[in-house]
Design an enzyme around this catalytic site. Structure first.
Site, PDB file in Angstrom:
ATOM      1  N   ASP A 112      38.760  -7.049  45.371  1.00 17.59           N
ATOM      2  CA  ASP A 112      38.195  -8.382  45.572  1.00 17.59           C
ATOM      3  C   ASP A 112      38.780  -9.393  44.598  1.00 17.59           C
ATOM      4  O   ASP A 112      38.824 -10.591  44.886  1.00 17.59           O
ATOM      5  CB  ASP A 112      36.667  -8.356  45.361  1.00 17.59           C
ATOM      6  CG  ASP A 112      35.956  -7.471  46.381  1.00 17.59           C
ATOM      7  OD1 ASP A 112      36.638  -6.885  47.236  1.00 17.59           O
ATOM      8  OD2 ASP A 112      34.720  -7.375  46.296  1.00 17.59           O
ATOM      9  N   ASP A 200      38.643 -15.038  47.483  1.00 19.33           N
ATOM     10  CA  ASP A 200      38.556 -13.682  46.960  1.00 19.33           C
ATOM     11  C   ASP A 200      39.848 -12.983  47.383  1.00 19.33           C
ATOM     12  O   ASP A 200      40.350 -13.206  48.490  1.00 19.33           O
ATOM     13  CB  ASP A 200      37.366 -12.926  47.570  1.00 19.33           C
ATOM     14  CG  ASP A 200      36.035 -13.234  46.878  1.00 19.33           C
ATOM     15  OD1 ASP A 200      35.966 -14.199  46.091  1.00 19.33           O
ATOM     16  OD2 ASP A 200      35.056 -12.498  47.142  1.00 19.33           O
ATOM     17  N   HIS A 249      35.667 -11.085  53.312  1.00 17.78           N
ATOM     18  CA  HIS A 249      36.718 -10.079  53.114  1.00 17.78           C
ATOM     19  C   HIS A 249      37.258  -9.560  54.450  1.00 17.78           C
ATOM     20  O   HIS A 249      36.508  -9.183  55.339  1.00 17.78           O
ATOM     21  CB  HIS A 249      36.253  -8.918  52.238  1.00 17.78           C
ATOM     22  CG  HIS A 249      35.773  -9.410  50.901  1.00 17.78           C
ATOM     23  ND1 HIS A 249      35.036  -8.645  50.053  1.00 17.78           N
ATOM     24  CD2 HIS A 249      35.929 -10.608  50.283  1.00 17.78           C
ATOM     25  CE1 HIS A 249      34.767  -9.347  48.957  1.00 17.78           C
ATOM     26  NE2 HIS A 249      35.291 -10.545  49.078  1.00 17.78           N
ATOM     27  N   ASP A 251      38.954  -6.833  54.927  1.00 22.75           N
ATOM     28  CA  ASP A 251      39.338  -5.424  54.972  1.00 22.75           C
ATOM     29  C   ASP A 251      38.333  -4.480  55.643  1.00 22.75           C
ATOM     30  O   ASP A 251      38.469  -3.262  55.539  1.00 22.75           O
ATOM     31  CB  ASP A 251      39.783  -4.920  53.584  1.00 22.75           C
ATOM     32  CG  ASP A 251      38.749  -5.122  52.491  1.00 22.75           C
ATOM     33  OD1 ASP A 251      37.678  -5.679  52.768  1.00 22.75           O
ATOM     34  OD2 ASP A 251      39.043  -4.721  51.346  1.00 22.75           O
ATOM     35  N   ARG A 268      34.703  -8.114  66.054  1.00 25.94           N
ATOM     36  CA  ARG A 268      35.233  -9.296  65.351  1.00 25.94           C
ATOM     37  C   ARG A 268      36.701  -9.447  65.736  1.00 25.94           C
ATOM     38  O   ARG A 268      37.593  -9.227  64.915  1.00 25.94           O
ATOM     39  CB  ARG A 268      35.148  -9.110  63.835  1.00 25.94           C
ATOM     40  CG  ARG A 268      33.805  -8.647  63.329  1.00 25.94           C
ATOM     41  CD  ARG A 268      33.894  -8.299  61.837  1.00 25.94           C
ATOM     42  NE  ARG A 268      32.630  -7.777  61.343  1.00 25.94           N
ATOM     43  CZ  ARG A 268      32.468  -7.173  60.162  1.00 25.94           C
ATOM     44  NH1 ARG A 268      33.499  -7.039  59.349  1.00 25.94           N
ATOM     45  NH2 ARG A 268      31.291  -6.745  59.787  1.00 25.94           N
ATOM     46  N   SER A 302      27.562  -4.313  52.405  1.00 21.32           N
ATOM     47  CA  SER A 302      28.585  -4.279  53.448  1.00 21.32           C
ATOM     48  C   SER A 302      28.023  -3.711  54.735  1.00 21.32           C
ATOM     49  O   SER A 302      26.991  -3.037  54.739  1.00 21.32           O
ATOM     50  CB  SER A 302      29.768  -3.440  52.982  1.00 21.32           C
ATOM     51  OG  SER A 302      30.237  -3.911  51.742  1.00 21.32           O
ATOM     52  N   SER A 303      28.730  -3.956  55.824  1.00 22.98           N
ATOM     53  CA  SER A 303      28.312  -3.460  57.131  1.00 22.98           C
ATOM     54  C   SER A 303      28.803  -2.028  57.331  1.00 22.98           C
ATOM     55  O   SER A 303      29.545  -1.481  56.508  1.00 22.98           O
ATOM     56  CB  SER A 303      28.888  -4.361  58.222  1.00 22.98           C
ATOM     57  OG  SER A 303      30.277  -4.118  58.354  1.00 22.98           O
ATOM     58  N   CYS A 355      38.442  -1.389  49.222  1.00 25.38           N
ATOM     59  CA  CYS A 355      37.772  -2.260  48.239  1.00 25.38           C
ATOM     60  C   CYS A 355      37.875  -1.715  46.822  1.00 25.38           C
ATOM     61  O   CYS A 355      38.077  -2.479  45.869  1.00 25.38           O
ATOM     62  CB  CYS A 355      36.286  -2.373  48.556  1.00 25.38           C
ATOM     63  SG  CYS A 355      35.903  -2.960  50.194  1.00 25.38           S
TER      64      CYS A 355
HETATM   65  O1  DAV Z   1      31.871  -5.684  57.070  1.00 25.24           O
HETATM   66  O2  DAV Z   1      30.462  -6.086  55.472  1.00 25.24           O
HETATM   67  C1  DAV Z   1      32.911  -5.670  53.858  1.00 25.24           C
HETATM   68  C2  DAV Z   1      34.152  -6.009  53.098  1.00 25.24           C
HETATM   69  C3  DAV Z   1      34.124  -5.469  51.750  1.00 25.24           C
HETATM   70  N1  DAV Z   1      35.308  -5.820  50.996  1.00 25.24           N
HETATM   71  C4  DAV Z   1      31.599  -6.080  55.923  1.00 25.24           C
HETATM   72  C5  DAV Z   1      32.738  -6.541  55.048  1.00 25.24           C
END
Ligand code: DAV
Length: 373
Positions: A112, A200, A249, A251, A268, A302-303, A355
């Site tokens: 990040d 970031d 982000h 990634d 997405r 994060s997801s 990450c």
């Molecule tokens: O999908 O929550 C997480 C990205 C972490 N660098 C998400 C994005």
């Protein structure tokens, strides 16, 4: 001259050439930071993290460190040189003349903060107040690289003021609702304003002489313009991904695997007009496999799409989180050797395998993968 473990050299131009030297983060002292504008906008409305902050429970820190140490060891066993950051006391308030917040965050996700482009490592501006001082965790390493590699460029983007003028007040609610968030994201109305350049490092993907940067919560258009002016020999491309209600982000959304192949999060998708540069140059964009989990682990920002937050070791070898069986299967079918890595219990500390790492050295030079613009 090839790479040698005894000589420090900073160089990495893309996300896939053979990885030789990397930084792996630490979970030490990681805090759930107190509320602040940009962070609140990212914490999902139904998250168990709403309304609580403070140091994470020690047993979860110990478990995350066990996994991060294990990942570091796995990389070392494959011949990769691994360095680790130096945490500072994240429980101390972070304060500038403009604002004060009661704690910092941590140093699990170096990706990040640090952007390696060629011989340069650039410290990102960041956009959360609780992450304003995070670069300090990497200064010992960056100074060491600077001292040992006469070609290394150590750069830092202008520290942002992060006053309230940086944030749209209509995002300061936990009752916006997903429909409205998706509408705002599609209209590119994000929590950050255009008051000053913000980015970031994890919003940037490196494709040789092209940089692909996500416009979202953590990176604004001024930040992307700053990157273009800072890297005048690169072409900087702005992308956005409608369909993500919390866009931070790139990634867990858009993941290059090797020249010509990118995985895109099917929730997405890259808009049609932004696909042109990839299609014209023979790059295939495939839908990433579904995550193996229905929900993120407890106290995680994060997801579930950290499934696609993979670390490419070379164009034929990719580290995938051990439980992400669908992602592993997809990469296997794409002809990639999958290295399983146990990391899920560390996700809450700042993300996945991409990450929690930052490139120091990869083989290869700066190439043009998009000759037809
Ligand atoms: O999908 O929550 C997480 C990205 C972490 N660098 C998400 C994005």
């Amino acid at each position: 001259m090839g790479w040698s473990p005894d000589v420090t050299e900073v160089k990495s131009w893309n996300e896939w050439d053979t990885l030789r030297h990397v930084i792996v983060g630490r979970a030490d002292d990681c805090h759930i930071p107190p509320p602040e504008p940009a962070l609140d906008a990212k914490v999902p409305e139904d998250s168990d993290m709403r309304g609580q902050w403070g140091r994470r429970p020690q047993e979860t820190i110990d478990r995350a460190n066990e996994l991060l140490d294990g990942f570091a060891k796995q990389l070392q066993d494959r011949g990769v040189r691994v360095d680790r950051p130096t945490p500072f006391d994240f429980s101390k308030p972070a304060e500038t003349p403009d604002w004060k917040t009661e704690s910092s965050f941590g140093c699990m996700p170096p990706r990040d903060v640090l952007l390696t482009v060629g011989h340069e490592i650039l410290e990102a501006t960041m956009s959360y107040r609780c992450r304003w001082f995070e670069y300090l965790c990497y200064r010992d390493l960056l100074q060491q690289y600077y001292n040992e590699d006469p070609k290394m460029r150590h750069e830092a983007a202008p520290k942002p003021r992060l006053t309230d003028a940086d944030y749209h007040p209509d995002y300061l609610s936990d009752k916006i609702g997903e429909a409205k968030r998706l509408e705002w994201a599609a209209a590119k109305h994000f929590v950050t304003t255009e008051e000053e350049p913000l980015f970031d490092a994890a919003d940037v993907l490196r494709f040789g002489r092209d940089l692909v940067v996500q416009h979202g919560f953590t990176t604004n258009l001024k930040g992307i313009d700053w990157l273009q002016r800072h890297f005048p020999d690169h072409r900087v491309h702005t992308v956005n991904f409608p369909g993500d209600p919390y866009p931070i982000h790139i990634d867990a959304t858009f993941t290059p695997i090797r020249p010509g192949l990118i995985m895109n999060n099917p929730q997405r998708r890259l808009p049609q007009d932004q696909r042109a540069m990839f299609e014209r140059n023979g790059w295939e964009i495939v839908d990433a496999a579904q995550p193996a989990h229905n929900a993120p682990p407890p106290l995680c920002y994060s997801s579930t799409w950290l499934s696609m937050n993979v670390l490419v070791l070379d164009p034929k070898t990719v580290c995938v989180e051990k439980s992400e069986v669908y992602q592993a299967d997809q990469l296997d079918k794409l002809g990639v050797e999958v290295v399983p890595v146990d990391l899920r219990d560390a996700y809450a500390f700042g993300g996945g395998l991409h990450c929690c790492t930052a490139d120091v050295y990869r083989d290869g030079d700066c190439e043009d993968y998009f000759p037809k613009m």
